[in-house]
Enzyme design. Structure first.
Site, mmCIF file in Angstrom:
data_model
loop_
_atom_site.group_PDB
_atom_site.id
_atom_site.type_symbol
_atom_site.label_atom_id
_atom_site.label_comp_id
_atom_site.label_asym_id
_atom_site.label_seq_id
_atom_site.Cartn_x
_atom_site.Cartn_y
_atom_site.Cartn_z
ATOM 1 N N HIS A 8 92.231 -38.151 2.674
ATOM 2 C CA HIS A 8 91.907 -37.049 3.618
ATOM 3 C C HIS A 8 92.747 -35.688 3.506
ATOM 4 O O HIS A 8 93.933 -35.928 3.796
ATOM 5 C CB HIS A 8 91.298 -37.519 5.091
ATOM 6 C CG HIS A 8 90.517 -36.546 6.019
ATOM 7 N ND1 HIS A 8 91.252 -36.201 7.338
ATOM 8 C CD2 HIS A 8 89.716 -35.637 5.565
ATOM 9 C CE1 HIS A 8 90.385 -35.196 7.641
ATOM 10 N NE2 HIS A 8 89.457 -34.927 6.659
ATOM 11 N N HIS A 10 96.593 -14.107 -3.875
ATOM 12 C CA HIS A 10 96.798 -14.761 -5.170
ATOM 13 C C HIS A 10 98.253 -15.492 -5.090
ATOM 14 O O HIS A 10 98.602 -16.684 -5.498
ATOM 15 C CB HIS A 10 96.757 -14.003 -6.159
ATOM 16 C CG HIS A 10 96.798 -15.047 -7.489
ATOM 17 N ND1 HIS A 10 96.020 -15.834 -7.877
ATOM 18 C CD2 HIS A 10 97.628 -14.742 -8.428
ATOM 19 C CE1 HIS A 10 96.142 -16.343 -8.935
ATOM 20 N NE2 HIS A 10 97.307 -15.538 -9.606
ATOM 21 N N TYR A 51 91.548 -14.454 -11.735
ATOM 22 C CA TYR A 51 91.440 -14.961 -10.315
ATOM 23 C C TYR A 51 90.466 -16.363 -10.299
ATOM 24 O O TYR A 51 89.825 -16.561 -9.229
ATOM 25 C CB TYR A 51 91.169 -14.178 -9.208
ATOM 26 C CG TYR A 51 92.309 -13.115 -9.257
ATOM 27 C CD1 TYR A 51 93.486 -13.243 -8.938
ATOM 28 C CD2 TYR A 51 92.046 -11.672 -9.802
ATOM 29 C CE1 TYR A 51 94.495 -12.383 -8.827
ATOM 30 C CE2 TYR A 51 92.815 -10.799 -9.715
ATOM 31 C CZ TYR A 51 94.150 -11.022 -9.278
ATOM 32 O OH TYR A 51 95.196 -10.179 -9.346
ATOM 33 N N ALA A 52 89.926 -16.827 -11.537
ATOM 34 C CA ALA A 52 89.058 -18.002 -11.459
ATOM 35 C C ALA A 52 90.136 -19.253 -11.084
ATOM 36 O O ALA A 52 90.484 -20.054 -12.060
ATOM 37 C CB ALA A 52 88.385 -18.133 -12.861
ATOM 38 N N ASN A 53 90.317 -19.306 -9.965
ATOM 39 C CA ASN A 53 91.110 -20.432 -9.463
ATOM 40 C C ASN A 53 90.706 -20.860 -8.118
ATOM 41 O O ASN A 53 90.295 -19.981 -7.256
ATOM 42 C CB ASN A 53 92.563 -20.050 -9.328
ATOM 43 C CG ASN A 53 93.148 -19.417 -10.439
ATOM 44 O OD1 ASN A 53 93.233 -19.810 -11.694
ATOM 45 N ND2 ASN A 53 93.441 -18.186 -10.416
#
EC number: 5.4.99.62
Length: 139
Positions: A20, A106, A128-130
């Site tokens: 968790h 970012h 920014y594809a994170n």
């Protein structure tokens, strides 16, 4: 042979060990990966595999309770942002829970990902594809 959707043994092993609030990061080809993190490099060439295809498969195996995105994605990559939100909405329906989406700069995202159990590098070649995914519980 494994029957599930996720066939990558490294990713499958990481997900099976998550507790968790543990985190994993899925990133584009330009995201710097700390040397201390487990690197799972899926990138074959520009765009392959795509960020969204990897996110889709990973979230079919992982219970997600929260996600962190760079706030810059809203302006600089609205298509991927829209696809992520759509994927999260679908995942909420499948899991039967709400998923918190938090936007951070970012630079803060790069600092926060140092705590990820693993970093999955895709072939995505858009800005920014994170995402950092936080593990939930199934009960």
């Amino acid at each position: 042979m494994k029957k599930g959707v996720l066939l990558n043994s490294e990713i499958s092993a990481v997900i099976s060990r998550l507790g968790h609030t543990d985190q994993i990061t899925i990133g584009d080809i330009g995201l710097p990966i700390p040397s201390s993190a487990q690197r799972i490099d899926l990138a074959l060439t520009q765009g392959i595999p795509s960020f969204i295809s990897v996110l889709n498969v990973v979230t079919q195996e992982m219970q997600v309770e929260a996600a962190f995105l760079a706030e810059e994605i809203i302006i600089y990559n609205p298509l991927i942002h829209k696809l992520i939100l759509s994927q999260i909405k679908e995942l909420e329906e499948q899991q039967g829970n709400s998923i918190i989406v938090e936007y951070i700069s970012h630079n803060i995202l790069k600092e926060k990902m140092k705590y990820s159990r693993a970093m999955i590098r895709t072939g995505e070649n858009s800005p920014y594809a994170n995402i950092i995914l936080c593990s939930g519980v199934t009960f």
